[in-house]
Design a protein around this motif. Structure first.
Motif, PDB file in Angstrom:
ATOM      1  N   SER A   8     -14.968 -39.671  19.040  1.00  9.68           N
ATOM      2  CA  SER A   8     -14.219 -40.104  20.216  1.00  9.68           C
ATOM      3  C   SER A   8     -12.729 -39.836  20.063  1.00  9.68           C
ATOM      4  N   GLU A   9     -12.306 -39.401  18.866  1.00  2.00           N
ATOM      5  CA  GLU A   9     -10.907 -39.055  18.612  1.00  2.00           C
ATOM      6  C   GLU A   9     -10.850 -37.897  17.637  1.00  2.00           C
ATOM      7  N   ALA A  14      -6.616 -36.122  20.667  1.00  2.00           N
ATOM      8  CA  ALA A  14      -6.675 -37.522  21.104  1.00  2.00           C
ATOM      9  C   ALA A  14      -6.639 -38.402  19.871  1.00  2.00           C
ATOM     10  N   TYR A  44     -10.578 -36.260  27.551  1.00  2.00           N
ATOM     11  CA  TYR A  44      -9.599 -37.238  28.018  1.00  2.00           C
ATOM     12  C   TYR A  44      -8.427 -36.535  28.713  1.00  2.00           C
ATOM     13  N   ARG A  45      -7.652 -37.336  29.420  1.00  2.00           N
ATOM     14  CA  ARG A  45      -6.451 -36.816  30.070  1.00  2.00           C
ATOM     15  C   ARG A  45      -5.487 -36.205  29.051  1.00  2.00           C
ATOM     16  N   PHE A  81     -13.406 -40.117  31.953  1.00  2.00           N
ATOM     17  CA  PHE A  81     -12.464 -39.748  30.898  1.00  2.00           C
ATOM     18  C   PHE A  81     -11.043 -39.426  31.365  1.00  2.00           C
ATOM     19  N   ASP A  82     -10.843 -39.235  32.653  1.00  2.00           N
ATOM     20  CA  ASP A  82      -9.490 -38.933  33.138  1.00  2.00           C
ATOM     21  C   ASP A  82      -8.719 -40.235  33.349  1.00  2.00           C
ATOM     22  N   ARG A  83      -8.361 -40.867  32.223  1.00  2.00           N
ATOM     23  CA  ARG A  83      -7.661 -42.148  32.243  1.00  2.00           C
ATOM     24  C   ARG A  83      -6.526 -42.108  31.227  1.00  2.00           C
ATOM     25  N   LEU A  86      -7.896 -44.263  25.875  1.00  2.00           N
ATOM     26  CA  LEU A  86      -9.184 -43.769  25.406  1.00  2.00           C
ATOM     27  C   LEU A  86     -10.277 -44.817  25.576  1.00  2.00           C
ATOM     28  N   ARG A 100     -19.555 -44.778  29.616  1.00  2.00           N
ATOM     29  CA  ARG A 100     -18.708 -43.644  29.252  1.00  2.00           C
ATOM     30  C   ARG A 100     -19.215 -42.959  27.993  1.00  2.00           C
TER      31      ARG A 100
END
Length: 205
Positions: A8-9, A14, A44-45, A81-83, A86, A100
């Motif tokens: 996730s990172e 990110a 992600y954004r 994910f466009d936030r 995270l 998500r």
């Protein structure tokens, strides 16, 4: 050996903590000793702000490169994910985090086959990717494409286990029988990390 990282990172795309540093540096260390490595990450954004050229390869997957030849695949879903954050914002964790990250894990398993990526090892990190081993063994049971893939789950922080109310279990798209003491159930709640530990071939910390 071919290895796919799911996280996730990943630094520099990110980051909130050390997980991103490990998942940004370990793939490059493995590449240096001759392994074929690729990485999967939610789109992600912040991805577009990292300064790396992005290539759109399907309607829902884009790609960048890091190291010498490590392909980093971004699973896209604008609503999820466009936030700015995270995992949450100033109010706390996003209430739909189970949706998500179950979506991310499900798509990883699907995109592996779509792009004909057949790793020897799928290396997952923390609760956000703990469903990947579950989906590989439950949703794709009997599919020869996945039959030889082995999974490793690395726990970076046991304090975060992906625990959700049991009424959110249906969001995972799995058989109700898996919500049991031998599966996802944890004190009458859903525990994604627990399920990942059970379904992974190896667990590391």
């Amino acid at each position: 050996m071919k290895v796919v990282f799911c996280s996730s990172e990943v630094f520099p795309f990110a980051k909130t903590g050390g997980l991103a540093d490990v998942c940004g540096s370990l793939p490059m260390a493995l590449e240096k000793i001759g392994m074929d490595v690729s990485v999967f990450l939610p789109a992600y954004r912040s991805i577009g702000q990292a300064g790396y050229p992005l290539e759109q390869i399907t309607d829902t997957v884009s790609r960048a490169m890091m190291g010498d030849n490590i392909q980093v695949y971004f699973i896209e879903h604008e609503k999820y994910f466009d936030r700015d954050g995270l995992y949450g914002d100033s109010s706390g964790d996003y209430p739909d985090n189970i949706k998500r990250f179950s979506y991310f894990c499900d798509q990883v398993s699907i995109v592996l086959k779509q792009l004909d990526i057949q790793p020897d090892i799928v290396h997952c990190h923390d609760w956000q990717t703990a469903l990947v081993p579950v989906y590989l063994k439950e949703k794709h049971k009997g599919d020869e494409f996945y039959a030889r893939m082995k999974t490793v789950l690395t726990i970076h922080s046991l304090a975060f286990q992906g625990v959700f109310p049991k009424d959110q279990y249906s969001a995972l798209g799995l058989d109700d029988k898996l919500f049991s003491r031998q599966g996802f159930e944890f004190y009458d709640q859903v525990n994604l990390l627990k399920a990942g530990i059970i379904y992974s071939d190896k667990v590391t910390t």
